[in-house]
Design a protein around this motif. Structure first.
Motif, mmCIF file in Angstrom:
data_model
loop_
_atom_site.group_PDB
_atom_site.id
_atom_site.type_symbol
_atom_site.label_atom_id
_atom_site.label_comp_id
_atom_site.label_asym_id
_atom_site.label_seq_id
_atom_site.Cartn_x
_atom_site.Cartn_y
_atom_site.Cartn_z
ATOM 1 N N TRP A 36 -32.140 -25.472 2.070
ATOM 2 C CA TRP A 36 -30.464 -25.366 1.799
ATOM 3 C C TRP A 36 -29.861 -26.764 2.117
ATOM 4 O O TRP A 36 -30.205 -27.353 3.129
ATOM 5 N N TYR A 38 -26.074 -29.236 1.967
ATOM 6 C CA TYR A 38 -24.436 -29.005 1.802
ATOM 7 C C TYR A 38 -23.961 -30.195 1.300
ATOM 8 O O TYR A 38 -24.540 -31.464 1.574
ATOM 9 N N TYR A 91 -22.617 -25.211 -0.209
ATOM 10 C CA TYR A 91 -24.021 -25.019 0.151
ATOM 11 C C TYR A 91 -24.897 -24.781 -0.795
ATOM 12 O O TYR A 91 -24.398 -23.723 -1.692
#
Length: 118
Positions: A36, A38, A91
């Protein structure tokens, strides 16, 4: 063709929790790693957390102890606890995939907005 589909973003208050999910589908032979990232407005995309096929995890210093990445086959999750306003960002899910045509490529999801109010 490979797709990454994310879900779970939203608006929460500081101190609350959210869980993001990202499911990979399509012509997948194996997934080496998933993660992940961001991206806040006006800033570069940064790594939040990653997990290898063997289960090894890594985290940005800013989220250690608050976020947990996990994976179940071709789906990766990000459990975000004790959220802070500075966690506000889009995200993106990322995956390093070996396709069934033996091509290895990097894929991104469409992004999901997380907004934390103070």
């Amino acid at each position: 063709q490979v797709q990454l589909v994310e879900s779970g973003g939203g608006l929460v208050q500081a101190g609350e929790s959210l869980r993001l999910s990202c499911a990979a589908s399509g012509s997948i032979f194996s997934i080496r790693s998933m993660g992940w990232y961001y991206q806040a407005p006006g800033k570069q995309r940064e790594l939040v957390a990653a997990i290898t096929s063997g289960g090894t995890t890594s985290y940005a210093d800013s989220v250690k102890g608050r976020f947990t990445i996990s994976r179940d086959k071709n789906t990766v999750y990000l459990q975000m606890n004790t959220l802070k306003p500075e966690d506000t960002a889009v995200y993106y899910c990322n995956a390093d995939i070996l396709r069934t045509d033996w091509v290895r490529a990097n894929y991104w999801g469409q992004g999901t907005q997380v907004t934390v109010s103070s």
